[in-house]
Design a protein around this motif. Structure first.
Motif: not given
Length: 643
Positions: A101-117
């Motif tokens: 998933r992708f999101f951002n704040t005012e200072s940085r962009k993010f790519i986050v991976a939700d990994c299985p448990g």
């Protein structure tokens, strides 16, 4: 906490140029969330997307509807549904695949991976962690540190993630108790220190309620650190340190749009480069200087790690995909034998001695893995003896490649130190690995130049070397036909040698049994001997069951094109068993003989053999005549080489 304002279609009306200008220079942070089952990873990411105002109105409506279907009461939203996209995930309430998933704040962009448990999906977690800068290790405050917590932490550390966040989740379910939080942190600290982790950031959170996720929570007045998003916004990226390292750029492709331009395109893995810099092409070692740095937006005066560019060189030197351009005065190493740490990702265990494709950056070579030195128990960190690697096992082993690799230890470079292993038949990725170091014998053993070449040996014998590789079930008639072929070639004045399966096991391979691993090693050795004999100019005949297609392909790869002739002696199992000259099938059927091909061990039929012999329709004598005709007819031009 006030409800966020969601993204609406009014964004379309915003001045696009101003929007892009505001966001194009933001840094990018890749991070993963991992931990045990039901620790709240998907919920946390959903909360981050929700609080970062990255949900469109139609998505919010669908989320509220799906939450009601899943049984969420009142006004509460099931944030995990934003991430768990597979139907199977929603049905089971677990994460199976890695969701990005992708999101951002005012200072940085993010790519986050939700990994299985789940442990069975650990291989998916490795995929997500391989490109991450930071890992958020979640722990359910009610359960504390679990086995999968340790496993994921060990893998994150192994894969080179140096920024770790210990997110103690579901604090709302333990009454935001500081004692519980401190006990979990102390327990985790003890384990982390034992594997070499000297720093991590611990944050008490509630992904469901939002405590300490995007803002400080009034429910944890005893906690004085940053919220999770504040930490993610300010953590220093490793990419900045990559630019201080010596220049490295794996060549992805040669850019040649016309005869007047020849450039080498790739992503700069480390360091900086500018026109006039001296570079070395590896593994060849040839040197030149950078002439231009070409991009779609024009030439650059300098480029740094993380940029995709095309470099042109001042000299016309050989360079192609898989080569590495590096600083001339500080090049990486080149070797063909290594010690590596492996994470096995396939249901079928590692086949020791079998050739796999090894892909490292843009380089692809054939590699064999030796018996593991040990595997690691992630709970106790004990090093355990092992003959192979099973699914999700972590082990250390030596591997040998068929040609040199340009590399750096994984601790120094993910790009030139991390690799994957690919099964040659299925093309499935079966393992991920980290190169630790090259073996000294790889640096000390070199090819000796010989004055009498294989061509000279062949010319003296007035023949072209070849390997006639007879394969088929036990009792198919391989040895009989191979013996007849050799007699006929010998009578015609050709220099031959027959390697028979039983005869070889009396000497060269007397130490090998009939397990799958031993069968692989048996054929590998025979292939090496056959290659040496062709170097002497001989026509080599081999009669082995050689049941595995990958091992026959390995033997083929050792020889120049056209010198490997696969002869499939195609005899049905019932016919071969009816012959049973040696009584082996009878023993196998009674259980006295284990791992017997055709009974309790598979035989993989050749896809495209050069010759197929059907012994139910053709006599051994006729088959031998046809093979000799093929060798002397279709390959007649090969039999009289000149010096």
């Amino acid at each position: 906490m006030s409800a966020p304002t969601y993204v609406t279609d009014t964004l379309i009306a915003e001045d696009i140029d101003a929007y892009l200008a505001r966001h194009q220079h933001k840094t990018m942070l890749r991070f993963i969330t991992c931990g045990s089952v039901d620790d709240g990873k998907s919920t946390l990411i959903g909360r981050l997307l929700y609080d970062s105002k990255m949900i469109f109105e139609d998505q919010l409506a669908a989320l509220e509807s799906d939450s009601r279907k899943q049984g969420t009461q009142g006004q509460e939203i099931d944030f995990a549904l934003l991430v768990d996209g597979l139907a199977a995930e929603r049905e089971q309430g677990i994460t199976i695949d890695v969701a990005y998933r992708f999101f951002n704040t005012e200072s940085r962009k993010f790519i986050v991976a939700d990994c299985p448990g789940h442990e069975q999906y650990t291989r998916n977690m490795v995929t997500g962690a391989s490109t991450a800068d930071l890992a958020v290790i979640l722990i359910d405050a009610r359960k504390g540190v679990l086995t999968q917590t340790r496993r994921h932490t060990y893998l994150c550390h192994l894969l080179g993630i140096r920024h770790l966040v210990l997110a103690v989740n579901k604090m709302d379910l333990v009454g935001y108790d500081q004692v519980t939080f401190d006990a979990i942190v102390a327990d985790y600290l003890h384990f982390a220190a034992s594997i070499g982790i000297d720093h991590f950031t611990a944050i008490p959170i509630s992904g469901f309620k939002g405590d300490n996720v995007t803002a400080e929570s009034v429910n944890t007045p005893w906690y004085h650190g940053p919220s999770l998003i504040e930490h993610l916004d300010t953590v220093e990226l490793d990419a900045t340190t990559d630019q201080t390292k010596p220049f490295r750029m794996p060549v992805q492709w040669v850019n040649r749009p016309n005869l007047d331009f020849r450039g080498f395109a790739g992503l700069i893995a480390a360091g900086t480069v500018k026109p006039g810099d001296a570079v070395r092409v590896l593994p060849s070692g040839k040197t030149s200087t950078v002439e231009r740095i070409v991009t779609l937006d024009g030439d650059l005066d300098q480029a740094a790690a993380g940029q995709a560019v095309t470099l042109t060189l001042a000299d016309e030197i050989d360079c192609s995909r898989g080569d590495v351009l590096a600083a001339a005065d500080a090049p990486p190493e080149v070797a063909d034998q290594f010690e590596a740490t492996l994470v096995w990702m396939a249901d079928e265990p590692l086949h020791v001695g079998r050739a796999y494709w090894l892909k490292l950056g843009t380089q692809t070579v054939s590699a064999t893995v030796q018996q593991p030195k040990y595997t690691v128990n992630v709970n106790t960190l004990d090093q355990l003896a092992a003959k192979t690697l099973e699914l999700n096992a972590i082990g250390v082993a030596e591997l040998a490649c068929d040609k040199p690799l340009v590399f750096e230890p994984y601790a120094d470079s993910r790009t030139l130190g991390g690799f994957i292993l690919i099964d040659k038949l299925s093309n499935a990725t079966v393992g991920a690995g980290m190169l630790n170091f090259s073996l000294r014998r790889a640096q000390n053993v070199h090819w000796q130049a010989l004055d009498v070449t294989r061509e000279a040996h062949a010319a003296l014998k007035r023949q072209k070397p070849a390997v006639l590789w007879f394969t088929g079930l036990s009792g198919s008639g391989k040895s009989t036909i191979a013996n007849l072929v050799e007699k006929k070639l010998h009578a015609l004045g050709h220099h031959t040698f027959l390697l028979d399966g039983d005869n070889v096991r009396h000497g060269l391979n007397k130490d090998l049994g009939f397990t799958e691993a031993d069968r692989i090693e048996n054929i590998r050795r025979v292939g090496e001997v056959a290659k040496l004999m062709t170097d002497a100019g001989l026509i080599v005949l081999t009669a082995f069951i050689s049941p595995f297609r990958a091992d026959r392909d390995l033997a083929r790869s050792m020889l120049p094109p056209g010198e490997f002739i696969e002869v499939f002696v195609d005899t049905p199992l019932d016919v071969a068993e009816a012959r049973d000259v040696k009584g082996l099938y009878r023993k196998a059927r009674s259980g006295q003989l284990k791992n017997f091909t055709g009974i309790d061990s598979p035989y993989e039929v050749p896809h495209m053999p050069e010759l197929r012999i059907d012994t139910t329709r053709e006599s051994s004598e006729a088959a031998a005549e046809r093979i000799v005709d093929y060798v002397l007819g279709a390959r007649a031009e090969m039999w009289m080489p000149t010096i």
